[in-house]
Design a protein around this motif. Structure first.
Motif, PDB file in Angstrom:
ATOM      1  N   ALA A   1      -8.877 -66.809 -13.727  1.00 45.07           N
ATOM      2  CA  ALA A   1      -9.301 -65.727 -12.827  1.00 45.07           C
ATOM      3  C   ALA A   1      -9.707 -66.245 -11.452  1.00 45.07           C
ATOM      4  N   ASP A   2      -9.076 -67.357 -11.023  1.00 45.59           N
ATOM      5  CA  ASP A   2      -9.385 -67.874  -9.688  1.00 45.59           C
ATOM      6  C   ASP A   2      -8.138 -67.968  -8.793  1.00 45.59           C
ATOM      7  N   THR A   3      -7.081 -67.307  -9.175  1.00 43.10           N
ATOM      8  CA  THR A   3      -5.885 -67.197  -8.347  1.00 43.10           C
ATOM      9  C   THR A   3      -5.277 -65.820  -8.591  1.00 43.10           C
ATOM     10  N   LEU A   4      -4.772 -65.207  -7.504  1.00 40.82           N
ATOM     11  CA  LEU A   4      -4.151 -63.882  -7.626  1.00 40.82           C
ATOM     12  C   LEU A   4      -2.654 -63.972  -7.368  1.00 40.82           C
ATOM     13  N   LEU A   5      -1.945 -63.014  -7.931  1.00 40.70           N
ATOM     14  CA  LEU A   5      -0.513 -62.859  -7.671  1.00 40.70           C
ATOM     15  C   LEU A   5      -0.293 -61.407  -7.256  1.00 40.70           C
ATOM     16  N   TYR A   6       0.150 -61.227  -6.000  1.00 42.08           N
ATOM     17  CA  TYR A   6       0.485 -59.888  -5.511  1.00 42.08           C
ATOM     18  C   TYR A   6       1.986 -59.685  -5.707  1.00 42.08           C
ATOM     19  N   LEU A   7       2.367 -58.683  -6.448  1.00 42.24           N
ATOM     20  CA  LEU A   7       3.780 -58.320  -6.556  1.00 42.24           C
ATOM     21  C   LEU A   7       4.038 -57.242  -5.524  1.00 42.24           C
ATOM     22  N   VAL A   8       4.892 -57.555  -4.544  1.00 40.59           N
ATOM     23  CA  VAL A   8       4.989 -56.702  -3.356  1.00 40.59           C
ATOM     24  C   VAL A   8       6.406 -56.260  -3.033  1.00 40.59           C
ATOM     25  N   ASP A   9       6.444 -55.174  -2.316  1.00 38.91           N
ATOM     26  CA  ASP A   9       7.666 -54.698  -1.669  1.00 38.91           C
ATOM     27  C   ASP A   9       7.468 -55.036  -0.185  1.00 38.91           C
ATOM     28  N   GLN A  10       8.190 -56.056   0.285  1.00 37.94           N
ATOM     29  CA  GLN A  10       7.965 -56.606   1.634  1.00 37.94           C
ATOM     30  C   GLN A  10       8.860 -55.924   2.666  1.00 37.94           C
ATOM     31  N   ASP A  11       8.240 -55.307   3.667  1.00 33.40           N
ATOM     32  CA  ASP A  11       9.022 -54.818   4.816  1.00 33.40           C
ATOM     33  C   ASP A  11       9.372 -56.025   5.693  1.00 33.40           C
ATOM     34  N   GLY A  12      10.615 -56.112   6.152  1.00 31.74           N
ATOM     35  CA  GLY A  12      11.011 -57.195   7.065  1.00 31.74           C
ATOM     36  C   GLY A  12      10.876 -58.554   6.419  1.00 31.74           C
ATOM     37  N   GLY A  13      10.180 -59.463   7.097  1.00 30.60           N
ATOM     38  CA  GLY A  13       9.986 -60.802   6.564  1.00 30.60           C
ATOM     39  C   GLY A  13       8.524 -61.148   6.471  1.00 30.60           C
ATOM     40  N   ALA A  14       8.168 -62.029   5.542  1.00 28.90           N
ATOM     41  CA  ALA A  14       6.764 -62.395   5.342  1.00 28.90           C
ATOM     42  C   ALA A  14       6.293 -63.442   6.339  1.00 28.90           C
ATOM     43  N   CYS A  15       7.223 -64.223   6.877  1.00 30.55           N
ATOM     44  CA  CYS A  15       6.823 -65.404   7.653  1.00 30.55           C
ATOM     45  C   CYS A  15       6.855 -65.140   9.159  1.00 30.55           C
ATOM     46  N   HIS A  16       5.832 -65.645   9.858  1.00 27.17           N
ATOM     47  CA  HIS A  16       5.752 -65.444  11.306  1.00 27.17           C
ATOM     48  C   HIS A  16       6.881 -66.165  12.040  1.00 27.17           C
ATOM     49  N   THR A  17       7.600 -67.068  11.349  1.00 25.16           N
ATOM     50  CA  THR A  17       8.735 -67.769  11.965  1.00 25.16           C
ATOM     51  C   THR A  17      10.010 -66.938  11.928  1.00 25.16           C
ATOM     52  N   GLY A  18       9.942 -65.769  11.274  1.00 28.10           N
ATOM     53  CA  GLY A  18      11.117 -64.906  11.185  1.00 28.10           C
ATOM     54  C   GLY A  18      11.850 -65.006   9.865  1.00 28.10           C
ATOM     55  N   HIS A  19      11.356 -65.849   8.983  1.00 27.78           N
ATOM     56  CA  HIS A  19      12.004 -65.993   7.682  1.00 27.78           C
ATOM     57  C   HIS A  19      11.466 -64.956   6.690  1.00 27.78           C
ATOM     58  N   ARG A  20      12.318 -64.669   5.741  1.00 30.91           N
ATOM     59  CA  ARG A  20      11.911 -63.765   4.666  1.00 30.91           C
ATOM     60  C   ARG A  20      10.703 -64.344   3.924  1.00 30.91           C
ATOM     61  N   SER A  21      10.758 -65.650   3.638  1.00 28.66           N
ATOM     62  CA  SER A  21       9.686 -66.350   2.921  1.00 28.66           C
ATOM     63  C   SER A  21       9.166 -67.498   3.772  1.00 28.66           C
ATOM     64  N   CYS A  22       7.876 -67.797   3.637  1.00 30.68           N
ATOM     65  CA  CYS A  22       7.309 -68.968   4.312  1.00 30.68           C
ATOM     66  C   CYS A  22       7.852 -70.274   3.737  1.00 30.68           C
ATOM     67  N   PHE A  23       8.395 -70.227   2.531  1.00 31.78           N
ATOM     68  CA  PHE A  23       8.898 -71.448   1.879  1.00 31.78           C
ATOM     69  C   PHE A  23      10.388 -71.604   2.176  1.00 31.78           C
ATOM     70  N   TYR A  24      10.721 -71.783   3.437  1.00 32.57           N
ATOM     71  CA  TYR A  24      12.122 -71.814   3.857  1.00 32.57           C
ATOM     72  C   TYR A  24      12.650 -73.240   4.013  1.00 32.57           C
ATOM     73  N   ARG A  25      11.810 -74.235   3.701  1.00 30.08           N
ATOM     74  CA  ARG A  25      12.221 -75.641   3.803  1.00 30.08           C
ATOM     75  C   ARG A  25      11.912 -76.391   2.515  1.00 30.08           C
TER      76      ARG A  25
END
Lengths: 122, 122
Positions: free
Chosen positions: B77-101
């Protein structure tokens, strides 16, 4: 070129383990520079336990090893994503994933082993 | 019964945002008790910025809102998982995901918007 991971003041970053095939998020644990190095060298997920203050290999006790297919870093290079092939279950409670409950308390995860059998010598 | 989340000494827990449909891991950010409360009340993902020291709603600037379908908690109970419907992209770099590398520096993620257009007034 290898991305320089920002381990911050504590020398740790959170690492998400995700099933490489199904996409299921399995667990989150913390990783030290040495844990990342061992993970990349061996192809098996290593983490750093903050409570026990030691490096550990996932599955060393339970046999539920995570074979790491790829390690990703996020945009800020302060979080890792391990894409893994998970033997057995990731969670010490016997579930495939540690995220087997909603915050409302509904049980949504699959139980894949009996922890009493796997951890009986501890 | 609602699970009591362990926010620890810092009053924050890491939260993983995962695309509810595709299973793609989008980002990791931190959540305070108030951020979790706002998320559950509004159905839109809220986080707590450690650098700016403030509650924030994902997409408030960019319009790239995360509509939260479910909130899960892990075994401790010390980590959360949000299951989301993402508008656009999640990453400020313009990628869908922050884990793009990958940690080896290979570019594996999809770029879905131009950050200069989205954040041009900042």
């Amino acid at each position: 070129m290898t991305v320089e991971v920002d381990f911050g003041a504590e020398g740790l970053v959170p690492a998400i383990a995700q099933d490489a095939d199904s996409g299921e998020v399995l667990m989150l644990a913390y990783v030290s520079p040495e844990a990342l190095e061992r993970t990349r060298e061996t192809g098996r997920a290593h983490y750093y336990s903050r409570s026990r203050d030691e490096l550990w290999e996932k599955g060393a006790t339970s046999g539920h090893v995570q074979h790491v297919e790829e390690v990703r870093v996020d945009c800020d290079a302060d979080t890792l994503l391990y894409l893994v092939d998970q033997d057995g279950g990731a969670c010490h409670t016997g579930h495939r994933s540690c995220f087997y409950r909603t915050v409302e308390g509904d049980h949504v995860g699959e139980r894949v082993f009996d922890p009493d059998e796997v951890y009986d010598d501890e």
